[in-house]
Write an enzyme that holds these catalytic residues in place. Structure first.
Site: not given
Ligand SMILES: Oc1ccc(F)cc1Nc1nc(-c2ccncc2)cs1
Length: 347
Positions: A86-87, A83-84, A188
């Site tokens: 981070g996982e 993700g933005s 986004d």
């Protein structure tokens, strides 16, 4: 520990543990907590790893001794995606069996805006933020688990029929209408950040990692010129580093509509270089509108891909135009899980 109203909230104990309180304090508190986390000595040793944060929906996520730790109160299962900042993994609460998604962010990359902006959004079109907990050097954001993203559906189907694309675009425009009212810009908007319900008919906006708050004129308060979002979906004012706001999300939502209709992201079939200059200097990618689109669908894309944000439609105008276009094509008739259709262009 006390529950407040219908959404019991665990409010960050600034010192040490997760407790409860009232959601409306979440935001200023989160600024304080973020400052607290940053100033916090980096020496937090493994055994004294801090565990503090806010759990919004306590019935499904069970604290134990007012703590909520990975590997104890919940376990990670499969990796979902990057993700933005981070996982993202799917996870399960050990005591209740409740399944959710969790994004783990390095404390240094954490922006309180992701929680601040997201926690003010209570809309059926925005995925629920279930809670936020600091675990030592990282922050974990918990959200409702969804089956798949619109991005994954587009890959599976090649490209989407016009009625289904308009159906999804209408729902995302509804989310953007809501965000504009709450003075939040997502920055986004793209198919990967739109999640689908089990039957694929409902959408939920997620990932507020780039979100910014807006002033009363709808311009970003952050004044940051940082290029945010996904290059192919960036609005001209964003790539130019000019003031951006809710209208930037409208541009991105029409890039996403082209992505659904064509099966490929805008600009990519004409350019492989950095797209910033093309987006800033070239006309909007209207030549990418499929020739077999209905006239009202063309109107939607033209209204949303106006380079001047002042001339560009608002999210509510665009939703009305999209709903009219959907009616003109006879409403949603194609199944969500349908046949694969070759994209108009494979990069
Ligand atoms: O910003 C977040 C904060 C908390 C999360 F748990 C996830 C995200 N971000 C995203 N999650 C997904 C996703 C989740 C679940 N299923 C399919 C996709 C796509 S982007």
């Amino acid at each position: 520990l006390s529950s407040v109203g219908d959404c019991p909230l665990a409010v960050a104990g600034l010192r040490g543990s997760v407790s409860q309180g009232d959601r409306c304090y979440a935001r200023p508190l989160f600024k304080a907590v973020e400052r607290e986390f940053r100033e916090e000595d980096e020496l937090c040793r493994a055994d004294s790893v801090k565990n503090e944060g806010l759990i919004f929906y306590i019935e499904n996520i069970q604290l134990v001794d007012s703590e909520y730790r990975e590997g104890r109160e919940y376990v990670l299962s499969k990796f979902i995606k990057q993700g933005s900042f981070g996982e993202v993994h799917s996870a399960q609460d050990v005591n209740t069996g409740f399944k959710f998604a969790v994004k783990k962010i390095d404390l240094k990359k954490f922006s309180s805006e992701e929680v601040g902006a997201w926690s003010t959004c209570k809309s059926p079109r925005v995925v629920k933020l279930l809670g936020v907990v600091r675990e030592g050097p990282s922050i974990s954001l918990f959200m409702d688990q969804k089956s798949e993203s619109l991005g994954q559906l587009i890959v599976k189907r090649g490209r989407l029929p016009e009625d289904l694309s308009l159906h999804y675009h209408s729902q995302v425009s509804t989310a953007l209408e809501y965000l504009a009212k709450k003075r939040v810009a997502h920055l986004d908007i793209k198919a990967d950040n739109v999640l689908l319900s089990e039957d694929g008919r409902d959408t939920f906006l997620c990932d507020f990692g780039h979100a910014e708050r807006l002033d009363t004129q709808g311009q970003s308060l952050s004044r940051s010129k940082e290029l945010k979002g996904t290059e192919t979906h960036m609005a001209p004012e964003v790539v130019r580093g000019e003031p951006r706001g809710a209208k930037a999300d409208v541009w991105s939502s029409c890039c996403m509509l082209l992505h659904m209709l064509n099966g490929c992201q805008p600009w990519t079939r004409y350019y492989t270089c950095r797209l910033y200059l093309k987006i800033a200097n070239e006309p909007p990618p209207l030549r990418e509108i499929p020739p077999d689109c209905s006239p009202l669908t063309v109107e939607v894309i033209k209204a949303g891909l106006q380079k001047d944000p002042v001339k560009r439609s608002s999210a509510s105008d665009l939703r009305e135009k999209t709903d009219r276009a959907l009616r003109e094509v006879g409403g949603l008739s194609n199944p969500v899980r349908g046949p694969y259709t070759e994209p108009l262009y494979t990069p």
